[in-house]
Design a protein around this motif. Structure first.
Motif, short mmCIF file in Angstrom:
data_model
loop_
_atom_site.label_atom_id
_atom_site.label_comp_id
_atom_site.label_asym_id
_atom_site.label_seq_id
_atom_site.Cartn_x
_atom_site.Cartn_y
_atom_site.Cartn_z
N MET A 130 0.84 -1.20 0.00
CA MET A 130 0.00 0.00 0.00
C MET A 130 0.88 1.26 0.00
O MET A 130 0.56 2.26 -0.65
N ALA A 131 2.00 1.20 0.71
CA ALA A 131 2.90 2.36 0.72
C ALA A 131 3.51 2.58 -0.66
O ALA A 131 3.60 3.72 -1.15
N ARG A 132 3.92 1.49 -1.31
CA ARG A 132 4.51 1.62 -2.66
C ARG A 132 3.47 2.12 -3.65
O ARG A 132 3.75 2.99 -4.50
N ILE A 133 2.24 1.59 -3.53
CA ILE A 133 1.16 2.01 -4.44
C ILE A 133 0.87 3.49 -4.24
O ILE A 133 0.69 4.25 -5.20
N ALA A 180 1.98 10.01 -10.27
CA ALA A 180 1.23 10.16 -11.52
C ALA A 180 0.08 11.16 -11.39
O ALA A 180 -0.56 11.50 -12.39
N TRP A 181 -0.21 11.62 -10.22
CA TRP A 181 -1.43 12.44 -9.99
C TRP A 181 -1.07 13.91 -10.04
O TRP A 181 -0.11 14.37 -9.43
N LEU A 209 0.57 -1.50 -10.81
CA LEU A 209 0.81 -1.12 -9.42
C LEU A 209 1.70 -2.17 -8.74
O LEU A 209 1.62 -3.37 -9.04
N PRO A 210 2.54 -1.75 -7.80
CA PRO A 210 3.45 -2.66 -7.11
C PRO A 210 2.76 -3.45 -6.00
O PRO A 210 2.99 -3.21 -4.81
N ILE A 211 1.92 -4.44 -6.38
CA ILE A 211 1.23 -5.26 -5.39
C ILE A 211 2.21 -6.27 -4.81
O ILE A 211 3.32 -6.45 -5.35
N PRO A 212 1.89 -6.97 -3.71
CA PRO A 212 2.81 -7.95 -3.12
C PRO A 212 3.16 -9.05 -4.12
O PRO A 212 2.32 -9.48 -4.92
#
Length: 323
Positions: free
Chosen positions: A229-232, A239-240, A292-295
């Motif tokens: 969640m921190a990486r995401i 990007a925002w 997204l960088p998910i686990p």
């Protein structure tokens, strides 16, 4: 007092009352007779005196005659008043005599009533004595029956106690046998309980080890999710782009679904900030940040599975883009 003596006493008192009434009547009669006789003599004397006065009146003047008449008239009036007073006195005496007779009759009535009340009390007392005697007789009979019953019950109880003593002896022997069997049974039961306790301890130990493994796995999953969640968040923030004119207190929540490789499959605002341009810019930032960088599987397969199968919610707020 006997019935005959009471009757004689009543008769004696009645005669006394009747004698007293007769004496009162004779006294009143004598007084009336004397008064009548005296009155007649006075009338004769008055008549003769009137004749003498009339003869003398011829020799005196008319004033003297009138004076004499006045005196005679006054004497007649005085005599008449005296007669009236005497008559009234006699009537009063007669009335008092009648009242006395009534009083005596009332006293006799009260005395007879008192005698009757005494007779009734005597009858009631005799009746009570008889009843008390009957009650005492019955009490003595009941007492005798009670003692005989107690004697029978005591004998019966003695036999029962003897029987109970014999039964107690038999029960004690039976209890001794049962106690011995119980001790053997309890020993066997304790042996089984020790074996079961040992098995339960081993099972609980295995459960504790499994729970520790599960807690460790859960901790790894939590750690993997928090890191992802921190990486995401960092990637979405890069990007925002947020319109600087928008309020810095805006916030929205989006639901993101991804593929096993982290590519964004869909993004949807489930809690709006109240500003549609802010909500759309947030959704656009998520899409731009894909994949997204998910686990990863190396980090924790359960965490990755939760991201892929269920999707995840993510909070977007205005200062977030500046981080």
């Amino acid at each position: 007092m006997s019935k005959r003596r009471r009757k004689a006493a009543v008769t004696s008192k009645m005669m006394a009352y009747i004698g007293a009434a007769i004496v009162h009547a004779l006294i009143i009669g004598a007084m009336v007779f004397n008064f009548t006789k005296k009155d007649n003599a006075e009338r004769v004397e008055a008549f003769a005196a009137d004749k003498i006065d009339i003869v003398k009146a011829r020799a005196v003047d008319e004033d003297q005659l009138e004076k004499t008449r006045e005196e005679i008239k006054k004497k007649d009036e005085a005599k008449k008043k005296k007669r009236d007073d005497e008559q009234k006195r006699l009537e009063d005496l007669k009335k008092k005599s009648e009242q006395e007779q009534k009083r005596l009759a009332e006293l006799e009535k009260q005395r007879l009533a008192a005698l009757e009340e005494q007779r009734k009390r005597a009858i009631a007392l005799d009746k009570k004595k008889k009843e008390d005697a009957e009650k005492e007789k019955k009490r003595l009979e009941d007492e005798k029956k009670r003692k005989e019953k107690e004697k029978r019950e005591a004998e019966k109880k003695r036999k029962e106690l003897k029987k109970l003593a014999e039964e107690k002896k038999k029960r004690e022997a039976e209890l001794a046998r049962i106690k011995k069997e119980q001790e053997l049974f309890e020993q066997a039961q304790r042996d089984r309980e020790r074996e079961e306790l040992q098995k339960r301890i081993e099972a609980e130990e295995a459960q504790r080890r499994a729970a520790a493994v599960q807690r460790a796995a859960a901790q790894r999953t939590t750690t993997a999710i928090e890191g992802a969640m921190a990486r995401i968040g960092t990637k979405i923030g890069q990007a925002w782009r947020v319109d600087p004119s928008l309020s810095r207190n805006l916030k929205s929540v989006v639901l993101i679904k991804v593929s096993p490789s982290g590519d964004v499959v869909s993004v949807r605002t489930i809690e709006s900030s109240g500003d549609s341009s802010f909500d759309l810019s947030g959704e656009r930032a998520v899409l731009l940040a894909s994949p997204l960088p998910i686990p990863t599987d190396d980090e924790d397969k359960s965490a990755k599975k939760r991201f892929v199968d269920e999707g995840f919610e993510f909070d977007l707020y205005h200062p977030f883009a500046r981080r």
